[in-house]
Scaffold this motif. Structure first.
Motif, mmCIF file in Angstrom:
data_model
loop_
_atom_site.group_PDB
_atom_site.id
_atom_site.type_symbol
_atom_site.label_atom_id
_atom_site.label_comp_id
_atom_site.label_asym_id
_atom_site.label_seq_id
_atom_site.Cartn_x
_atom_site.Cartn_y
_atom_site.Cartn_z
ATOM 1 N N THR A 455 78.700 50.089 29.462
ATOM 2 C CA THR A 455 79.551 51.258 29.627
ATOM 3 C C THR A 455 80.115 51.310 31.042
ATOM 4 O O THR A 455 79.595 50.669 31.968
ATOM 5 N N LEU A 456 81.163 52.098 31.199
ATOM 6 C CA LEU A 456 81.737 52.282 32.525
ATOM 7 C C LEU A 456 80.710 52.900 33.472
ATOM 8 O O LEU A 456 80.572 52.466 34.621
ATOM 9 N N ALA A 457 79.972 53.886 32.996
ATOM 10 C CA ALA A 457 78.964 54.539 33.835
ATOM 11 C C ALA A 457 77.906 53.549 34.298
ATOM 12 O O ALA A 457 77.492 53.554 35.456
ATOM 13 N N ALA A 458 77.436 52.684 33.380
ATOM 14 C CA ALA A 458 76.408 51.706 33.739
ATOM 15 C C ALA A 458 76.928 50.732 34.779
ATOM 16 O O ALA A 458 76.196 50.328 35.694
ATOM 17 N N ASN A 459 78.189 50.340 34.675
ATOM 18 C CA ASN A 459 78.772 49.442 35.667
ATOM 19 C C ASN A 459 78.837 50.104 37.036
ATOM 20 O O ASN A 459 78.541 49.472 38.053
ATOM 21 N N LEU A 460 79.214 51.365 37.073
ATOM 22 C CA LEU A 460 79.309 52.064 38.347
ATOM 23 C C LEU A 460 77.934 52.311 38.948
ATOM 24 O O LEU A 460 77.732 52.190 40.162
ATOM 25 N N ARG A 461 76.967 52.653 38.100
ATOM 26 C CA ARG A 461 75.624 52.970 38.604
ATOM 27 C C ARG A 461 74.860 51.732 39.072
ATOM 28 O O ARG A 461 73.752 51.852 39.594
ATOM 29 N N ALA A 462 75.447 50.555 38.895
ATOM 30 C CA ALA A 462 74.825 49.367 39.481
ATOM 31 C C ALA A 462 74.721 49.512 40.984
ATOM 32 O O ALA A 462 73.804 48.973 41.620
ATOM 33 N N ALA A 463 75.636 50.264 41.589
ATOM 34 C CA ALA A 463 75.618 50.470 43.036
ATOM 35 C C ALA A 463 74.840 51.716 43.430
ATOM 36 O O ALA A 463 74.340 51.808 44.554
ATOM 37 N N ALA A 464 74.742 52.687 42.520
ATOM 38 C CA ALA A 464 74.057 53.955 42.830
ATOM 39 C C ALA A 464 73.364 54.444 41.557
ATOM 40 O O ALA A 464 73.921 55.258 40.816
ATOM 41 N N PRO A 465 72.157 53.944 41.287
ATOM 42 C CA PRO A 465 71.481 54.253 40.018
ATOM 43 C C PRO A 465 71.269 55.742 39.765
ATOM 44 O O PRO A 465 71.221 56.160 38.609
ATOM 45 N N ASP A 466 71.130 56.544 40.816
ATOM 46 C CA ASP A 466 70.824 57.970 40.647
ATOM 47 C C ASP A 466 72.055 58.858 40.675
ATOM 48 O O ASP A 466 71.934 60.097 40.639
ATOM 49 N N ALA A 467 73.238 58.281 40.754
ATOM 50 C CA ALA A 467 74.459 59.085 40.861
ATOM 51 C C ALA A 467 74.728 59.825 39.559
ATOM 52 O O ALA A 467 74.607 59.255 38.467
ATOM 53 N N ASP A 468 75.106 61.103 39.663
ATOM 54 C CA ASP A 468 75.440 61.860 38.455
ATOM 55 C C ASP A 468 76.911 61.635 38.115
ATOM 56 O O ASP A 468 77.658 60.969 38.845
ATOM 57 N N ASP A 469 77.346 62.199 36.987
ATOM 58 C CA ASP A 469 78.703 61.944 36.505
ATOM 59 C C ASP A 469 79.753 62.428 37.496
ATOM 60 O O ASP A 469 80.810 61.794 37.655
ATOM 61 N N ALA A 470 79.494 63.544 38.173
ATOM 62 C CA ALA A 470 80.473 64.075 39.130
ATOM 63 C C ALA A 470 80.709 63.098 40.279
ATOM 64 O O ALA A 470 81.848 62.906 40.729
ATOM 65 N N VAL A 471 79.634 62.482 40.740
ATOM 66 C CA VAL A 471 79.761 61.492 41.823
ATOM 67 C C VAL A 471 80.546 60.280 41.333
ATOM 68 O O VAL A 471 81.378 59.716 42.068
ATOM 69 N N LEU A 472 80.305 59.855 40.094
ATOM 70 C CA LEU A 472 81.036 58.720 39.542
ATOM 71 C C LEU A 472 82.524 59.038 39.450
ATOM 72 O O LEU A 472 83.370 58.195 39.790
#
Length: 608
Positions: A455-472
Motif C-alpha cells: 500500500t501507499l501508506a506502507a511504502n511511506l511508513r518505511a521511513a517513519a513506522p509510527d507516523a499517523d495518516d495526517a503526517v503521511l
C-alpha cells in the motif's frame, strides 16, 4: 583471551569449510528437541525391522517343526501357538506403522523448519552485503540460491539422518542377523554391499559436476525471468515481446537439456550397484541350502536370510537416490556457503554524531568501480556547510551517483575520507560512526526509484513506522503529491503494484521524495530524483524542502545532483564534477564563463 587472539580465531578458516554439506548439519542446532524425537523414532522403527524379519523366521520354523499347529486326540487342530505368533507379528507391524507415521510427521516439520532457517540466513546475508556484490551478481543468481539450492540442501539434510543413518541401522541389524546365522553366509552379502556403496561414492563427483551445470542453467532462467518482469515497460515500448520469449525459451531449453543429461546419466548408473548387491540372493540360496541340508540352518532362518538380502537390495536402491540427492546438494551447498561466507566490506563504527545540523566534506576521495579496475573519483574534494543547498552537475558516467553512495556508506572510499559534521561540532569520518545512525541522518533518494508492492501508506511508513495518516498526508503535500493521493481509489491504503508499476515516473518520484522527507534526515541527497518533475512542481518541492527542519532541529542540508538548469537555479551554490574531481564551484552566474558548465546544462554562449 586477548582482542588480537579473538580476531584471529574469528578469521581462522573452519576445518569444515571444504565440506559445505557437512557444515550445513549445524542447522540442526536450531531444532534440537524435534530432531532428537524424530531420530529416536526412526531408530526404533528401523531396528525393529530386523526384529520383525527374525520373528518371521522363528514363526516359519515353528510351522515347519509342527509346533505352530498340533492335532489333538479328538481330531481337532490346536492353533494356540500359531495365534500367538500371528498376534505378535501383527502387533509389531502395527506398532511400527504408527511410529513410522509419527516420525514422518516430525520429519516434515523438521524439513520445513530447516528450510525456513536456511532461507532466512540467505536473506539476512543478502541484506548485509555491500552494493558492489549485488552489482556483480544478478538477481537470478540470488533467487536460485534462495529457492532451488535451498530446497536441494533441505532435502539432503533430511535425507542425511532419515536415509543415511537409517541405512546404517538397517544394514547393521541385517548383517548382524546374517552373521549370527553363519559367518560365511553373511560375509559375501556384506562384501557385495560394501562394493555397491563404493560404486555409488565413485559416481558422486560426476553427479556434482552435472548438478552445477544444471544450476548454472537455472540461474540464466531466473535472471531472464526477473529481467522480463522488471523491464516489462521497456519490452512493451520497443515491442520486444517475441524476442524476449525466444530468448527465454532458449534458456529453458538449455536448462532442460542439462537436466535430461543428468537424469540419463543417473538412470544408466544406479542399477549397477543394485545388480551387484542382488548377487547376495544367489549366494544365500546356494550356501544357505547347503547349511539346511547339513542341519546347521532351519528353513525359516533361510527364508529370513533371503528377506534380509531383499532388504539390502532395496536399501542400496534407496542409497542410490540419496547419493544423487547428496551430489546435487553438494553443489547447492557450495553455492549457498559461497554466499553465506561472503564478508560484508562495510562495518559499523562506534562513534556518535552530535545533535544539530550536519554538513558533509570529502577530502582527497579516491574511488574505484566494482572490480577495482576503473577509477571513478580521484582526489575529489568538496565541502557543504550545514543547512546549505548545493547542486552537483557532471557528465553522464562522471561518478555523481557513486559520490552520493559514499555519504551514507552504501559504498566505501578506496582513498581519502568522507566526513559529516560542522566546523562548530567537529568533523567525523563516516567510517568511524555507527552505521544505523549515519543512515538515519544521511539519506539518499537515488535516480533508480523503488517502491514496494504494498500500500501507499506502507511504502511511506518505511521511513517513519509510527507516523499517523495526517503526517503521511503532509509529507505528500510537501513532495507535491497531493494529486497522486487524490487519484488513488483507496487513498493511503491503495496497493500501488510491483515497483509502483501503476504510477507514472513523476508520480513515483514524488512518492519517493515524500518517503525521504518523512525520515527528516539532516543531510538529504537527491540523485536526479526530480528529473521527471515539471519545473513548477520541482520549484515547489525544493522550496518546501528548503523550509524543512531535520530531526535534530537544524536546517536540512541538501545535495542536489542534477542536469536540469531549473534545479541549479534553486541552489545556493553549484559544483562541477569532471575527471573524477570537483573542477569548478560557485554561483550560477559565476560559472557561466566555464565552457564545461555551459555544455553540461545546454546553455549556448550567446544566451549566457
Amino acid at each position: 583471551m586477548t582482542d588480537a587472539s579473538l580476531a584471529a580465531s574469528a578469521h581462522r578458516p573452519s576445518p569444515l569449510k571444504a565440506y559445505p554439506l557437512l557444515r550445513s548439519l549445524a542447522l540442526y542446532r536450531t531444532i534440537p528437541v524435534l530432531f532428537g524425537v524424530t531420530f529416536a523414532l526412526f531408530t526404533v522403527v528401523h531396528l525393529s525391522l530386523a526384529l520383525q524379519q527374525w520373528l518371521v523366521g522363528r514363526a516359519l520354523d515353528a510351522v515347519n517343526s509342527g509346533k505352530a499347529a498340533t492335532r489333538l486326540a479328538d481330531g481337532t487342530i490346536d492353533l494356540t501357538v500359531a495365534g500367538h505368533w500371528a498376534i505378535l507379528l501383527v502387533s509389531l507391524a502395527a506398532t511400527r506403522g504408527v511410529l513410522q507415521y509419527i516420525s514422518g510427521l516430525c520429519s516434515i516439520r523438521a524439513s520445513q523448519s530447516l528450510l525456513s532457517t536456511l532461507r532466512e540466513k540467505i536473506l539476512v546475508k543478502v541484506q548485509t552485503l555491500h552494493l558492489g556484490y549485488h552489482w556483480q551478481h544478478g538477481m537470478g543468481e540470488m533467487i536460485t540460491r534462495t529457492t532451488r539450492d535451498a530446497d536441494k540442501l533441505r532435502d539432503a539434510l533430511v535425507a542425511f539422518w532419515r536415509q543415511t543413518v537409517e541405512t546404517a541401522l538397517v544394514v547393521t541389524a541385517a548383517m548382524g542377523l546374517l552373521f549370527w546365522y553363519d559367518r560365511v553366509l553373511g560375509a559375501v552379502p556384506f562384501a557385495l554391499t560394501l562394493l555397491g556403496f563404493w560404486i555409488f561414492v565413485r559416481q558422486t563427483d560426476t553427479l556434482v559436476v552435472l548438478d552445477r551445470n544444471v544450476s548454472d542453467a537455472y540461474d540464466q532462467v531466473n535472471q531472464d525471468l526477473a529481467e522480463g518482469i522488471g523491464g516489462v515497460r521497456v519490452i512493451k515500448s520497443f515491442r520486444l515481446e517475441q524476442g524476449r520469449i525466444r530468448k527465454f525459451r532458449g534458456h529453458v531449453g538449455f536448462f532442460l537439456d542439462q537436466s535430461r543429461h543428468a537424469l540419463a546419466w543417473c538412470s544408466s548408473r544406479i542399477p549397477i550397484p543394485q545388480a551387484v548387491v542382488a548377487l547376495g540372493h544367489v549366494w544365500i540360496m546356494v550356501y544357505g541350502a547347503h547349511l539346511v541340508v547339513a542341519g546347521k540352518l532351519g528353513v525359516g532362518e533361510l527364508v529370513s536370510a533371503l528377506l534380509i538380502a531383499t532388504t539390502l537390495v532395496f536399501r542400496v536402491e534407496t542409497v542410490g537416490r540419496v547419493m544423487r540427492i547428496f551430489a546435487d546438494a553438494r553443489a547447492s551447498a557450495a553455492r549457498i556457503w559461497d554466499l553465506l561466507d561472503e564478508q560484508p566490506e562495510i562495518h559499523s563504527g562506534t562513534g556518535v554524531l552530535p545533535a544539530g545540523a550536519l554538513g558533509l566534506r570529502l577530502d582527497a576521495v579516491r574511488l574505484l568501480a566494482p572490480g577495482g579496475q576503473t577509477l571513478v573519483l580521484d582526489a575529489c574534494n568538496l565541502t557543504v556547510e550545514p543547512g546549505g543547498i548545493v547542486a552537483l552537475v557532471g557528465a553522464t558516467g562522471s561518478g555523481k551517483s557513486s559520490l552520493a553512495s559514499l555519504l551514507p556508506r552504501l559504498a566505501d572510499v578506496d582513498g581519502g575520507s568522507v566526513a559529516v559534521g560542522s566546523d562548530a561540532a567537529g568533523w567525523h569520518d563516516a567510517r568511524g560512526l555507527r552505521l544505523g545512525e549515519l543512515r538515519r541522518r544521511v539519506h539518499v533518494v537515488p535516480q533508480d526509484i523503488f517502491l514496494f508492492s504494498d500500500t501507499l501508506a506502507a511504502n511511506l511508513r518505511a521511513a517513519a513506522p509510527d507516523a499517523d495518516d495526517a503526517v503521511l498526508v503532509e509529507a505528500l503535500r510537501l513532495a507535491g503529491a497531493e494529486e497522486v493521493l487524490a487519484r488513488l481509489p483507496d487513498g493511503l491504503e491503495t496497493r500501488i503494484g510491483d515497483r509502483g508499476v501503476t504510477l507514472s515516473g513523476g508520480q513515483r518520484q514524488r512518492l519517493c521524495l515524500a518517503r525521504a522527507l518523512l525520515a527528516a534526515p539532516d543531510i538529504l541527497v537527491l540523485d536526479d530524483a526530480t528529473s521527471a518533475l515539471d519545473a513548477v512542481t520541482e520549484r515547489t518541492v525544493l522550496r518546501n524542502i528548503r523550509g524543512l527542519r531535520s530531526q535534530h532541529g537544524g536546517r536540512m542540508t541538501v545535495l542536489l545532483i542534477t542536469s536540469k538548469l531549473s534545479s541549479v537555479l534553486l541552489a545556493d551554490r553549484t559544483l562541477v564534477l569532471g575527471a573524477g574531481r570537483i573542477v569548478a564551484s560557485g554561483a550560477h552566474e559565476d560559472l557561466l564563463l566555464d565552457p564545461l558548465y555551459r555544455d553540461l546544462l545546454g546553455i549556448d554562449r550567446a544566451a549566457a
